[in-house]
Motif scaffolding. Structure first.
Motif, PDB file in Angstrom:
ATOM      1  N   GLU A  55      10.200 -41.001 -18.488  1.00  0.00           N
ATOM      2  CA  GLU A  55       9.908 -41.745 -17.198  1.00  0.00           C
ATOM      3  C   GLU A  55       9.670 -40.868 -16.188  1.00  0.00           C
ATOM      4  OE1 GLU A  55      11.921 -42.929 -19.476  1.00  0.00           O
ATOM      5  OE2 GLU A  55      11.172 -44.860 -19.972  1.00  0.00           O
ATOM      6  N   SER A  56      10.931 -39.835 -16.236  1.00  0.00           N
ATOM      7  CA  SER A  56      11.044 -38.838 -14.913  1.00  0.00           C
ATOM      8  C   SER A  56       9.974 -38.025 -15.065  1.00  0.00           C
ATOM      9  CB  SER A  56      12.308 -38.076 -15.218  1.00  0.00           C
ATOM     10  OG  SER A  56      12.241 -37.127 -16.284  1.00  0.00           O
ATOM     11  N   TYR A  69       6.775 -38.758 -16.153  1.00  0.00           N
ATOM     12  CA  TYR A  69       5.630 -39.776 -15.488  1.00  0.00           C
ATOM     13  C   TYR A  69       5.635 -39.759 -14.280  1.00  0.00           C
ATOM     14  CZ  TYR A  69       5.550 -41.315 -20.590  1.00  0.00           C
ATOM     15  OH  TYR A  69       5.321 -41.256 -21.842  1.00  0.00           O
ATOM     16  N   VAL A  70       6.973 -40.015 -13.446  1.00  0.00           N
ATOM     17  CA  VAL A  70       6.844 -39.974 -11.962  1.00  0.00           C
ATOM     18  C   VAL A  70       6.404 -38.669 -11.504  1.00  0.00           C
ATOM     19  CG1 VAL A  70       8.507 -40.239  -9.816  1.00  0.00           C
ATOM     20  CG2 VAL A  70       8.856 -41.685 -12.112  1.00  0.00           C
ATOM     21  N   ARG A  71       6.973 -37.417 -12.041  1.00  0.00           N
ATOM     22  CA  ARG A  71       6.651 -36.451 -11.534  1.00  0.00           C
ATOM     23  C   ARG A  71       5.066 -36.185 -11.718  1.00  0.00           C
ATOM     24  NH1 ARG A  71      10.578 -33.578  -8.470  1.00  0.00           N
ATOM     25  NH2 ARG A  71      12.391 -34.385  -8.972  1.00  0.00           N
ATOM     26  N   ASP A 101       5.289 -45.057 -10.870  1.00  0.00           N
ATOM     27  CA  ASP A 101       5.841 -45.288  -9.665  1.00  0.00           C
ATOM     28  C   ASP A 101       7.461 -44.871  -9.804  1.00  0.00           C
ATOM     29  OD1 ASP A 101       6.215 -45.854  -6.952  1.00  0.00           O
ATOM     30  OD2 ASP A 101       6.221 -48.191  -7.202  1.00  0.00           O
ATOM     31  N   LEU A 102       7.837 -44.493  -8.819  1.00  0.00           N
ATOM     32  CA  LEU A 102       9.444 -44.168  -8.808  1.00  0.00           C
ATOM     33  C   LEU A 102      10.253 -45.270  -8.995  1.00  0.00           C
ATOM     34  CD1 LEU A 102      11.766 -41.876  -8.459  1.00  0.00           C
ATOM     35  CD2 LEU A 102      11.335 -42.255  -6.210  1.00  0.00           C
ATOM     36  N   SER A 153      11.181 -46.420 -12.185  1.00  0.00           N
ATOM     37  CA  SER A 153      11.991 -45.595 -13.154  1.00  0.00           C
ATOM     38  C   SER A 153      13.205 -45.001 -12.627  1.00  0.00           C
ATOM     39  CB  SER A 153      11.012 -44.311 -13.821  1.00  0.00           C
ATOM     40  OG  SER A 153      10.869 -43.714 -12.838  1.00  0.00           O
TER      41      SER A 153
END
Length: 136
Positions: A69-70, A72-74, A79-80, A83
């Motif tokens: 997830e981290s 995917y956010v980057r 969407d932050l 996660s």
């Protein structure tokens, strides 16, 4: 090679990956072997020349022992808000300066403030246990 459209997100991802790899004390070659992603492709991701798929990000995250997830956010995939809690929990779980008891206490306190479901708690407990076993 020219940068891709939307390169700002990719560069942020590349910088983040490079930092996570360095914190894990892994060479690019070691990460390539453990993630089963080619060394040149990983290098291009870190330099912001390639935008990896969610599947590739998941393989990299597994090798680095961080949440997918981290990444995917980057990468702008997630969407932050979806996660943020997981990223905090992962940071606590992977902090080598904390004992297992300290990690558990911090996670309990954090979860009491933000709320968390049981499935995530059990999964994170496994990550904490694995991380601590590898240190010894």
């Amino acid at each position: 090679m020219a940068k891709l459209p939307g390169a700002k997100t990719v560069e942020t991802l590349g910088d983040y990956l490079r930092e996570q790899r360095r914190q894990a004390q892994m060479s690019l070659r070691q990460l390539a072997e453990q993630s089963e992603v080619s060394n040149p492709y990983l290098s291009q991701i870190e330099r912001g020349l390639r935008r990896p798929s969610a599947e590739v990000l998941q393989q990299i995250a597994k090798a680095l022992r961080i949440s997918a997830e981290s990444l995917y956010v980057r990468a702008g995939i997630l969407d932050l808000d979806e996660s943020g809690a997981r990223m905090v929990e992962d940071a606590i779980a992977l902090d080598t300066r904390l004992t297992e008891r300290q990690k558990t206490a911090l996670l309990d306190i954090y979860r009491s403030f933000v709320g968390s479901d049981v499935a995530q708690d059990e999964e994170l407990a496994e990550v904490v246990t694995e991380a601590n076993q590898e240190k010894t």
